[in-house]
Write a protein that holds these residues in place. Sequence first.
Motif, PDB file in Angstrom:
ATOM      1  N   PRO A   6      22.722 -22.985  19.272  1.00 45.37           N
ATOM      2  CA  PRO A   6      23.498 -21.760  19.013  1.00 45.37           C
ATOM      3  C   PRO A   6      24.923 -21.920  19.538  1.00 45.37           C
ATOM      4  O   PRO A   6      25.202 -22.793  20.362  1.00 45.37           O
ATOM      5  CB  PRO A   6      22.747 -20.697  19.805  1.00 45.37           C
ATOM      6  CG  PRO A   6      22.001 -21.436  20.845  1.00 45.37           C
ATOM      7  CD  PRO A   6      21.685 -22.787  20.267  1.00 45.37           C
ATOM      8  N   GLU A  25      22.245  -3.508  19.986  1.00 50.70           N
ATOM      9  CA  GLU A  25      21.262  -4.300  19.247  1.00 50.70           C
ATOM     10  C   GLU A  25      21.828  -5.669  18.867  1.00 50.70           C
ATOM     11  O   GLU A  25      21.153  -6.686  18.996  1.00 50.70           O
ATOM     12  CB  GLU A  25      20.836  -3.544  17.990  1.00 50.70           C
ATOM     13  CG  GLU A  25      19.725  -4.228  17.225  1.00 50.70           C
ATOM     14  CD  GLU A  25      19.266  -3.400  16.036  1.00 50.70           C
ATOM     15  OE1 GLU A  25      19.056  -4.012  14.972  1.00 50.70           O
ATOM     16  OE2 GLU A  25      19.124  -2.178  16.185  1.00 50.70           O
ATOM     17  N   ARG A  26      23.086  -5.703  18.411  1.00 48.51           N
ATOM     18  CA  ARG A  26      23.697  -6.992  18.045  1.00 48.51           C
ATOM     19  C   ARG A  26      23.871  -7.881  19.272  1.00 48.51           C
ATOM     20  O   ARG A  26      23.623  -9.090  19.211  1.00 48.51           O
ATOM     21  CB  ARG A  26      25.027  -6.758  17.336  1.00 48.51           C
ATOM     22  CG  ARG A  26      24.846  -6.208  15.933  1.00 48.51           C
ATOM     23  CD  ARG A  26      26.111  -6.301  15.111  1.00 48.51           C
ATOM     24  NE  ARG A  26      27.235  -5.581  15.664  1.00 48.51           N
ATOM     25  CZ  ARG A  26      27.669  -4.404  15.254  1.00 48.51           C
ATOM     26  NH1 ARG A  26      27.054  -3.778  14.281  1.00 48.51           N
ATOM     27  NH2 ARG A  26      28.722  -3.846  15.813  1.00 48.51           N
ATOM     28  N   ARG A  28      22.060  -7.846  22.030  1.00 48.12           N
ATOM     29  CA  ARG A  28      20.714  -8.293  22.397  1.00 48.12           C
ATOM     30  C   ARG A  28      20.235  -9.411  21.458  1.00 48.12           C
ATOM     31  O   ARG A  28      19.654 -10.396  21.887  1.00 48.12           O
ATOM     32  CB  ARG A  28      19.747  -7.110  22.373  1.00 48.12           C
ATOM     33  CG  ARG A  28      18.386  -7.395  22.942  1.00 48.12           C
ATOM     34  CD  ARG A  28      17.514  -6.149  23.124  1.00 48.12           C
ATOM     35  NE  ARG A  28      17.628  -5.137  22.068  1.00 48.12           N
ATOM     36  CZ  ARG A  28      18.310  -3.993  22.174  1.00 48.12           C
ATOM     37  NH1 ARG A  28      18.943  -3.697  23.292  1.00 48.12           N
ATOM     38  NH2 ARG A  28      18.357  -3.130  21.178  1.00 48.12           N
ATOM     39  N   LEU A  29      20.533  -9.285  20.166  1.00 49.24           N
ATOM     40  CA  LEU A  29      20.155 -10.305  19.192  1.00 49.24           C
ATOM     41  C   LEU A  29      20.832 -11.639  19.505  1.00 49.24           C
ATOM     42  O   LEU A  29      20.191 -12.682  19.516  1.00 49.24           O
ATOM     43  CB  LEU A  29      20.501  -9.845  17.778  1.00 49.24           C
ATOM     44  CG  LEU A  29      20.211 -10.826  16.658  1.00 49.24           C
ATOM     45  CD1 LEU A  29      18.705 -11.089  16.544  1.00 49.24           C
ATOM     46  CD2 LEU A  29      20.751 -10.309  15.343  1.00 49.24           C
ATOM     47  N   PHE A  30      22.136 -11.604  19.776  1.00 45.12           N
ATOM     48  CA  PHE A  30      22.858 -12.826  20.131  1.00 45.12           C
ATOM     49  C   PHE A  30      22.244 -13.478  21.369  1.00 45.12           C
ATOM     50  O   PHE A  30      21.978 -14.688  21.383  1.00 45.12           O
ATOM     51  CB  PHE A  30      24.342 -12.546  20.402  1.00 45.12           C
ATOM     52  CG  PHE A  30      25.181 -12.339  19.179  1.00 45.12           C
ATOM     53  CD1 PHE A  30      25.193 -13.257  18.147  1.00 45.12           C
ATOM     54  CD2 PHE A  30      25.991 -11.222  19.068  1.00 45.12           C
ATOM     55  CE1 PHE A  30      25.981 -13.079  17.019  1.00 45.12           C
ATOM     56  CE2 PHE A  30      26.786 -11.017  17.952  1.00 45.12           C
ATOM     57  CZ  PHE A  30      26.783 -11.949  16.931  1.00 45.12           C
ATOM     58  N   ASP A  32      19.253 -13.064  22.701  1.00 47.53           N
ATOM     59  CA  ASP A  32      17.876 -13.522  22.437  1.00 47.53           C
ATOM     60  C   ASP A  32      17.832 -14.797  21.606  1.00 47.53           C
ATOM     61  O   ASP A  32      16.877 -15.561  21.687  1.00 47.53           O
ATOM     62  CB  ASP A  32      17.062 -12.427  21.740  1.00 47.53           C
ATOM     63  CG  ASP A  32      16.729 -11.267  22.666  1.00 47.53           C
ATOM     64  OD1 ASP A  32      16.899 -11.406  23.899  1.00 47.53           O
ATOM     65  OD2 ASP A  32      16.305 -10.212  22.136  1.00 47.53           O
ATOM     66  N   CYS A  33      18.877 -15.032  20.810  1.00 47.36           N
ATOM     67  CA  CYS A  33      18.938 -16.243  19.976  1.00 47.36           C
ATOM     68  C   CYS A  33      19.507 -17.439  20.734  1.00 47.36           C
ATOM     69  O   CYS A  33      19.662 -18.522  20.167  1.00 47.36           O
ATOM     70  CB  CYS A  33      19.768 -15.987  18.728  1.00 47.36           C
ATOM     71  SG  CYS A  33      18.929 -14.951  17.531  1.00 47.36           S
ATOM     72  N   GLY A  34      19.862 -17.225  22.005  1.00 47.79           N
ATOM     73  CA  GLY A  34      20.319 -18.344  22.829  1.00 47.79           C
ATOM     74  C   GLY A  34      21.814 -18.441  23.040  1.00 47.79           C
ATOM     75  O   GLY A  34      22.294 -19.405  23.639  1.00 47.79           O
ATOM     76  N   VAL A  35      22.582 -17.477  22.560  1.00 43.51           N
ATOM     77  CA  VAL A  35      24.023 -17.485  22.817  1.00 43.51           C
ATOM     78  C   VAL A  35      24.222 -17.068  24.277  1.00 43.51           C
ATOM     79  O   VAL A  35      23.811 -15.981  24.668  1.00 43.51           O
ATOM     80  CB  VAL A  35      24.771 -16.513  21.869  1.00 43.51           C
ATOM     81  CG1 VAL A  35      26.255 -16.506  22.184  1.00 43.51           C
ATOM     82  CG2 VAL A  35      24.517 -16.880  20.412  1.00 43.51           C
ATOM     83  N   LYS A  53      22.853 -13.175  29.570  1.00 41.91           N
ATOM     84  CA  LYS A  53      21.440 -12.869  29.786  1.00 41.91           C
ATOM     85  C   LYS A  53      21.150 -12.784  31.291  1.00 41.91           C
ATOM     86  O   LYS A  53      21.650 -13.582  32.069  1.00 41.91           O
ATOM     87  CB  LYS A  53      20.578 -13.957  29.144  1.00 41.91           C
ATOM     88  CG  LYS A  53      19.159 -13.496  28.897  1.00 41.91           C
ATOM     89  CD  LYS A  53      18.455 -14.450  27.947  1.00 41.91           C
ATOM     90  CE  LYS A  53      17.122 -13.910  27.595  1.00 41.91           C
ATOM     91  NZ  LYS A  53      17.084 -13.259  26.288  1.00 41.91           N
TER      92      LYS A  53
END
Length: 71
Positions: A6, A25-26, A28-30, A32-35, A53
């Motif tokens: 990522p 939400e965006r 958290r998505l970033f 959670d995807c490893g950014v 994180k």
Amino acid sequence: PLYDAPPVLAIEVLSLSDTHECVSERVRLFLDCGVPIVWVADASFQTVTVYRKDREPQLFSASQEITAEPE
């Protein structure tokens, strides 16, 4: 695939139509995807909020310097 990992940094620039829930939400998505770092820039208030994180968000004003170190 084009990328094996990522990105190191994601930057979200707020618009007038963004809601707090949508932005959260965006972010958290970033994360959670490893950014590892997400910046949310608010031009109206001239601030950037830095999200990582497992850390509390940090708020920076226009007079402060911001970096993505150590990534």
